[in-house]
Design an enzyme around this catalytic site. Structure first.
Site, PDB file in Angstrom:
ATOM      1  N   HIS A   1       0.844  -1.211   0.000  1.00  0.00           N
ATOM      2  CA  HIS A   1       0.000   0.000   0.000  1.00  0.00           C
ATOM      3  C   HIS A   1       0.875   1.254   0.000  1.00  0.00           C
ATOM      4  CE1 HIS A   1      -3.196  -2.614   2.205  1.00  0.00           C
ATOM      5  NE2 HIS A   1      -3.581  -2.453   0.956  1.00  0.00           N
TER       6      HIS A   1
ATOM      7  N   ARG B   1      -2.486  -6.408  -8.033  1.00  0.00           N
ATOM      8  CA  ARG B   1      -1.422  -7.410  -7.942  1.00  0.00           C
ATOM      9  C   ARG B   1      -1.639  -8.539  -8.938  1.00  0.00           C
ATOM     10  NH1 ARG B   1      -2.978  -8.400  -1.912  1.00  0.00           N
ATOM     11  NH2 ARG B   1      -4.868  -8.192  -3.121  1.00  0.00           N
TER      12      ARG B   1
ATOM     13  N   SER C   1      -3.019  -7.586   3.141  1.00  0.00           N
ATOM     14  CA  SER C   1      -3.400  -7.429   4.541  1.00  0.00           C
ATOM     15  C   SER C   1      -3.791  -8.788   5.132  1.00  0.00           C
ATOM     16  CB  SER C   1      -4.577  -6.450   4.666  1.00  0.00           C
ATOM     17  OG  SER C   1      -4.196  -5.184   4.179  1.00  0.00           O
TER      18      SER C   1
ATOM     19  N   LYS D   1     -16.148  -6.843   4.422  1.00  0.00           N
ATOM     20  CA  LYS D   1     -15.043  -7.275   5.290  1.00  0.00           C
ATOM     21  C   LYS D   1     -15.271  -6.878   6.735  1.00  0.00           C
ATOM     22  CE  LYS D   1     -11.406  -6.769   1.753  1.00  0.00           C
ATOM     23  NZ  LYS D   1     -10.274  -5.918   1.337  1.00  0.00           N
TER      24      LYS D   1
END
Ligand code: PNS
Length: 162
Positions: free
Chosen positions: A17, A90, A128, A41
């Protein structure tokens, strides 16, 4: 004045990040990094904790401001007068998710735009979720999160075990 917005749940903020924030800050006058909620989430770190961790990770960048919001991304986008949102990708699955998010946001806000930055090779496996998994079992997360926040993140993840 070119204003970009880098939103995310950042639970927690990673070196990946930070690299996206650093690169985005180079191509704009002002970059807002916004800690937000993702209704899909459940986070380990509170909104306040996440904002504090992002702030501590980005102190050396003069044109970056860290904020938090519990509302819609497009509302923040309009309120801050942004040219575009920045997101890091990614993988192909990240790209699909980002394309959907951008389409939905553009339905809500026709002037919405999004820039996708491919992550650095050596950061493509950092997420994360991986940080939380490794940290939960007491593994070494020092290569995954900025050095300024390693201990705080480690402590919180270890506490979550009891
Ligand atoms: O890091 P994440 O979890 O991929 O970030 C997703 C985030 C926080 C950018 C996204 O969930 C978001 O924009 N949340 C705010 C509420 C909102 O506007 N949702 C999108 C509606 S299409």
């Amino acid at each position: 004045m070119k204003v970009l917005l880098f939103p995310g749940s950042f639970d927690p903020f990673t070196r990946g990040h930070r690299d996206i924030a650093r690169r985005a800050a180079k191509v704009c006058d002002k970059l807002y990094v916004a800690v937000m909620e993702n209704s899909a989430k459940k986070t380990v770190f509170t909104l306040e904790e996440r904002e504090e961790l992002v702030k501590r990770s980005l102190t050396k960048y003069d044109n970056i401001e860290v904020i938090s919001s519990t509302g819609l991304l497009v509302d923040l986008y309009r309120q801050l007068g942004c040219c575009a949102v920045v997101r890091g990708i990614r993988s192909e699955s990240d790209f699909r998710y980002e394309a959907e998010l951008a389409l939905a946001n553009r339905l809500l806000c026709p002037e919405y735009d999004c820039l996708l930055l491919p992550c650095r090779d050596d950061m493509s496996l950092i997420s994360s979720s991986i940080v939380k998994e490794v940290g939960h079992y007491g593994g070494d997360i020092s290569k995954m999160v900025p050095s300024e926040i390693v201990d705080t993140v480690k402590d919180k993840l270890m506490k979550g075990r009891v």
